[in-house]
Design a protein around this motif. Sequence first.
Motif, PDB file in Angstrom:
ATOM      1  N   GLY A 193     112.605  14.646 -20.103  1.00 54.05           N
ATOM      2  CA  GLY A 193     113.532  15.763 -20.172  1.00 54.05           C
ATOM      3  C   GLY A 193     112.769  17.071 -20.142  1.00 54.05           C
ATOM      4  N   ASP A 194     113.005  17.915 -21.157  1.00 53.32           N
ATOM      5  CA  ASP A 194     112.294  19.187 -21.249  1.00 53.32           C
ATOM      6  C   ASP A 194     110.979  19.054 -22.007  1.00 53.32           C
TER       7      ASP A 194
ATOM      8  N   VAL B 179     107.742  21.245 -24.824  1.00 50.46           N
ATOM      9  CA  VAL B 179     106.992  22.316 -24.169  1.00 50.46           C
ATOM     10  C   VAL B 179     107.682  23.663 -24.334  1.00 50.46           C
ATOM     11  N   GLY B 180     109.009  23.676 -24.329  1.00 55.46           N
ATOM     12  CA  GLY B 180     109.729  24.939 -24.428  1.00 55.46           C
ATOM     13  C   GLY B 180     109.526  25.657 -25.747  1.00 55.46           C
ATOM     14  N   ARG B 181     109.044  24.921 -26.771  1.00 61.13           N
ATOM     15  CA  ARG B 181     108.842  25.536 -28.083  1.00 61.13           C
ATOM     16  C   ARG B 181     107.419  26.048 -28.273  1.00 61.13           C
ATOM     17  N   LYS B 182     106.611  25.954 -27.253  1.00 57.62           N
ATOM     18  CA  LYS B 182     105.187  26.238 -27.423  1.00 57.62           C
ATOM     19  C   LYS B 182     104.916  27.702 -27.728  1.00 57.62           C
ATOM     20  N   ARG B 183     103.925  27.902 -28.584  1.00 52.73           N
ATOM     21  CA  ARG B 183     103.343  29.218 -28.755  1.00 52.73           C
ATOM     22  C   ARG B 183     102.197  29.340 -27.760  1.00 52.73           C
ATOM     23  N   PRO B 184     101.817  30.550 -27.395  1.00 53.01           N
ATOM     24  CA  PRO B 184     100.798  30.695 -26.351  1.00 53.01           C
ATOM     25  C   PRO B 184      99.507  29.947 -26.680  1.00 53.01           C
ATOM     26  N   GLY B 185      99.261  28.885 -25.938  1.00 49.48           N
ATOM     27  CA  GLY B 185      97.971  28.240 -25.991  1.00 49.48           C
ATOM     28  C   GLY B 185      97.730  27.266 -27.117  1.00 49.48           C
ATOM     29  N   ILE B 186      98.434  27.366 -28.231  1.00 45.14           N
ATOM     30  CA  ILE B 186      98.138  26.582 -29.420  1.00 45.14           C
ATOM     31  C   ILE B 186      99.339  25.714 -29.792  1.00 45.14           C
ATOM     32  N   VAL B 187      99.098  24.397 -29.955  1.00 45.92           N
ATOM     33  CA  VAL B 187     100.157  23.469 -30.339  1.00 45.92           C
ATOM     34  C   VAL B 187      99.678  22.718 -31.575  1.00 45.92           C
ATOM     35  N   PRO B 188     100.040  23.178 -32.785  1.00 45.14           N
ATOM     36  CA  PRO B 188      99.609  22.489 -34.004  1.00 45.14           C
ATOM     37  C   PRO B 188     100.281  21.128 -34.158  1.00 45.14           C
ATOM     38  N   ALA B 189      99.754  20.329 -35.064  1.00 44.06           N
ATOM     39  CA  ALA B 189     100.230  18.957 -35.235  1.00 44.06           C
ATOM     40  C   ALA B 189     101.705  18.903 -35.600  1.00 44.06           C
ATOM     41  N   ASP B 190     102.195  19.884 -36.347  1.00 49.98           N
ATOM     42  CA  ASP B 190     103.594  19.825 -36.779  1.00 49.98           C
ATOM     43  C   ASP B 190     104.572  20.154 -35.659  1.00 49.98           C
TER      44      ASP B 190
END
Length: 322
Positions: free
Chosen positions: A234-235, A258-269
């Motif tokens: 999906g998304d 992916v749509g919830r991403k902050r620029p460049g950084i994807v923390p475990a939570d």
Amino acid sequence: MEQVELRFDHASQASQTHTNLSAIRQSSTGLWIAGDETATFEHLTWTGDHYGAQRTFRLDDYVTLPAGPEDEADIEGMARANGYLWLVGSHGLKRKKVKSKDPEKAAERLATVIREENRFILARLPLSHDTEAPGPGSILAGSNNLTAHLKDDPHLAPFLALPGKDNGFDVEGIAVTPDRVYLGLRGPVLRGWAVVLELRIEDAGKGRLRLREPYRKHFLDLGGLGVRDMCPDGDSLLLLAGPTMDLDGPVRVLRWRVGRKRPGIVPADELEAVVELPYGVGCDHPEGLARLADGRLMIVYDSPSPARITPAGGVLADVFTI
């Protein structure tokens, strides 16, 4: 968990494609699948109780490979999107294996690093609307390959000279959306953070692709694991996370919205655990995943255990309901 048989012909069994599976995607009638020891890709058709009726396609028949049709392409990822089949090589260097029969030369072999040009490719093949047969395609390779664009990258450039299994640069997954190509890296893992590249690819004419700058990097906290494969959901993107070095596990599937991403950084939570995968000791290494049309998840394994090999010369894949 269920299991399903993938049945290969005698030629693929002889070349051990069925024991080196690295990439998989569902087609309209079965599966697109590839191993990492040849320069071919395969199609298996669903027969009612197994996937078989194998067709083998030589990649050099559809794009011009830098080192010709005989050298392996180390295909590590496949995607099917927008009427195309995408295939990506590892883009990594290779260190020679130690041979126990010749211990005197072990250290010499460990000092030998090899570059094989067919590994440095990203190919896109059009699929016919009716039969999904591939047609002449386009390729990002040669002096314009992906690593050429990364030679000055502050995070990745230092790892381009390291073999993939030494935490060097190593592409092992691809997912394609309408306007983006995502590449998941097995390595490097930077202080526990894995890397996904987000690219924009365009047609350059005459069978060539080119990368539109700038590319984007995403750093994901996979707890020290690298990306071993990925596929759209999906998304979101599903990530097959496993060791970057020559280890057996752990291996798990995570969902990245992916749509919830902050620029460049994807923390475990911001990553959702989907399923913990089985793995063996020196065998059964999860290498490829595909989201099936019915919503289930199929996993194929490199170095399958003897229990996965079927009497008909096939191999068992796992199917999870998630």
